[in-house]
Design an enzyme around this catalytic site. Structure first.
Site, PDB file in Angstrom:
ATOM      1  N   ARG A  51       0.868  -1.171   0.000  1.00 26.39           N
ATOM      2  CA  ARG A  51       0.000   0.000   0.000  1.00 26.39           C
ATOM      3  C   ARG A  51       0.902   1.217   0.000  1.00 26.39           C
ATOM      4  NH1 ARG A  51       2.467   1.203   3.660  1.00 26.39           N
ATOM      5  NH2 ARG A  51       1.057   2.901   4.171  1.00 26.39           N
ATOM      6  N   ARG A  88      -7.434  -0.132  -7.053  1.00 28.82           N
ATOM      7  CA  ARG A  88      -7.581   0.946  -6.053  1.00 28.82           C
ATOM      8  C   ARG A  88      -7.953   2.232  -6.783  1.00 28.82           C
ATOM      9  NH1 ARG A  88      -4.684   0.564  -1.224  1.00 28.82           N
ATOM     10  NH2 ARG A  88      -5.913   2.365  -0.631  1.00 28.82           N
ATOM     11  N   ASP A 242      -2.037  10.667  -1.607  1.00 28.95           N
ATOM     12  CA  ASP A 242      -2.361   9.679  -2.638  1.00 28.95           C
ATOM     13  C   ASP A 242      -2.640  10.347  -3.964  1.00 28.95           C
ATOM     14  OD1 ASP A 242      -3.238   8.480   0.106  1.00 28.95           O
ATOM     15  OD2 ASP A 242      -2.849   6.796  -1.236  1.00 28.95           O
ATOM     16  N   LYS A 253      -4.968   9.895   3.299  1.00 28.46           N
ATOM     17  CA  LYS A 253      -5.685   9.008   4.223  1.00 28.46           C
ATOM     18  C   LYS A 253      -6.716   9.779   5.043  1.00 28.46           C
ATOM     19  CE  LYS A 253      -4.960   5.589   4.363  1.00 28.46           C
ATOM     20  NZ  LYS A 253      -5.647   4.622   3.490  1.00 28.46           N
TER      21      LYS A 253
END
Lengths: 370, 370
Positions: A51, A88, A242, A253
């Site tokens: 991740r 994702r 991200d 997050k």
């Protein structure tokens, strides 16, 4: 830090498979896993064995190489890209890495595509290492400035959220790179580690990797960040991202936005470590345009941990019949960001500053839109 | 709601002991416990078998009654007050309830003190029920206003943090009282329940009691509150408080401050349900003057939940050698509070408004200080 055994992903010596750290077992066990196929790579991303935006990109690149080894046809190249892209939805590096790989591989004769794909995936990984090392150098300057205003020996207190450490990248990490660089220079650093529910990447990954490298740190619940900032216990925040928009809105997050609000309310600088592949030049308004992945509610209702006997088990936290929601990311508006620590220096979180620092990418999007 | 079997504390029929809901077993099991002595009551507060400022006050009152049954001397009255006061340093109701009990009992002949103490403790409990019912009526008006601007049938979305429900009081709850009153009036309400790490009182207690009463709710991690407010999914926040200053600074469960910041940033009203015994008229500046309890780090490093087999076990979340910190409360400055829902109406979070609503208490402190 930079010796190969500490990387998160590597081509195995058999020349056919790829090794990873299975991060779902940390912090209780350090286990390695082998990716032997496209399906393995897609599973590793989806199940979060790997991740972190940069590492997802590198894993997708290697996943495409594994796919080409099985079937190097144009059709399979297309299919493999689609399958990996679906793993994702939020991580922009995933798309970036796949587009780069597809562009490099499309003109190559299928007979030579597998070898070319492994070489290109290795290049993606090496570039990530170089980017993060540069982010570390630029972020180090921020830590040095703070240290210069302290009593010698007094630690610089950094708060971080989630894991933007070397476990989230190929090496160094993004948010942690300045911390590791400071440690290497002998500057005392103490890190407040948000546990980062629901998946606890802070408590399980950031705490583990900081401990592994001997960096002083304290794990706190996500709720505590406001209190420690109110009481002068944080000198600066550094988080990862991200996906960041062309205007500097930061997707990261879930919970990052709350820490940025607390930092602003208490005059604490709030920096985002930003490898440029994470910038999405096609969008501006993060709150409106960044899709927020909703993950399995079981990540909220249940949690895994180690029993006193060392067995890792999952337990339920909520009443059996209570509904849960699991939004995985939130967006921190650019106005709350003190600066973006990029591989080309620390820049303002604004459209002009980002375009000026990365003209080749901002220009390409502008050209494509015409 | 108001029948005795749903209360959190009650005198048992034996006339000698006190019954409680052991909240450490929720949401997985509903277990009752018996307090037979001062030591039992002190343990129940310290181990958080009972928690929530109003319920702590009521339990301390009954604890003093149990102490008087064993030894009604002046010396033991003093000792018992001190012992109970030391169980939880932040909750101002604890001090308030003990001072009230001591004042009532001191002039009474020791031979009659035990009976008088049980009667006074019952009065403390009944007054809490009446206060919370009034808070519910005043908070209901806020929910009704929002419902009036919605399509009929569309729920009013309330976000709450921790458990300021009937489990935190003797009955009704503080933050939940308006919700239960709205439900009773047929107004559809949906509650976003912050799980509230580290002890997860939201996920384990608020979710349980809302489910028990059939109130629609969704559990989210503490990190998610900013995101749901950014996206218009919250109409108002209502939280409780453990101690509010004379100026309206609100001490409450760690993380409350972060939600107040997000509410302000998104124009969401942020209300605090405030039984007046929770006001500490002796202090003004909450951040500087409210002592913040630091609890056992094990609450952060470990968590309890139910296995698939229904067994409640504790598991470790952090690396074995990572340090943890556990600040139990934070302070939300009055400037972030839209209003205080008190038993005397909804008032501004300001020194003047609080003194005007509770002149007898504000005046008493001013007189004592002269």
């Amino acid at each position: 830090m930079s010796s190969e055994r500490f990387r998160t992903i590597w081509p195995n010596e058999d020349g056919e498979t790829v090794g990873i750290v299975d991060q779902t077992r940390l912090p209780h066990r350090l286990e390695l896993a082998t990716l032997a196929s496209l399906a393995d790579a897609a599973h590793a991303i989806r199940a979060m064995q790997v991740r972190g935006a940069p590492l997802i990109g590198a894993t997708a690149a290697y996943g495409l190489a594994l796919a080409m080894r099985d079937d190097p046809s144009d059709e399979h190249l297309r299919e493999a890209c689609e399958r990996l892209l679906a793993t994702r939805p939020t991580a922009v590096n995933l798309r970036w890495a796949l587009e780069r790989m597809a562009k490099a591989l499309a003109p190559i004769d299928p007979a030579r595509r597998a070898a070319a794909a492994f070489a290109e995936a290795a290049a993606v990984a090496e570039e990530d290492v170089a980017i993060n090392a540069a982010i570390g150098d630029h972020g180090l300057a921020l830590i040095e400035q703070i240290a210069a205003n302290k009593t010698p020996g007094e630690p610089v207190n950094v708060l971080t959220h989630c894991n933007a450490g070397w476990l989230a990248t190929v090496d160094w990490g993004t948010a942690t790179a300045p911390i590791y660089k400071a440690q290497a220079k002998g500057i005392p650093v103490h890190v407040w580690v948000d546990e980062t529910r629901p998946r606890n990447q802070g408590a399980s990954l950031t705490a583990w990797e900081l401990g592994f490298h001997g960096v002083d740190h304290t794990v706190i619940v996500d709720n505590a960040g406001g209190h420690v900032m109110q009481h002068g216990m944080v000198d600066l925040c550094i988080v990862g991202t991200d996906r960041t928009t062309a205007s500097g809105d930061v997707g990261n997050k879930i919970g990052t936005y709350l820490k940025a609000l607390a930092a602003e309310d208490n005059g604490v600088p709030f920096y985002v470590a930003l490898p440029s592949p994470t910038i999405d030049f096609s969008i501006d308004d993060g709150v409106a345009e960044i899709p927020i992945e909703q993950r399995d509610g079981r990540e909220v209702s249940h949690i895994a941990g180690a029993t006193a006997e060392g067995e890792v088990v999952e337990v339920q936290l909520t009443p059996a019949d209570s509904r849960v929601a699991n939004y995985a990311f939130d967006v921190t508006p650019a106005r709350l960001v003190s600066g973006l620590i990029t591989e080309r220096g620390v820049i303002e979180a604004s459209k002009d500053a980002i375009a000026a620092a990365f003209p080749e990418r901002a220009g390409a999007v502008a050209a494509a839109a015409e």
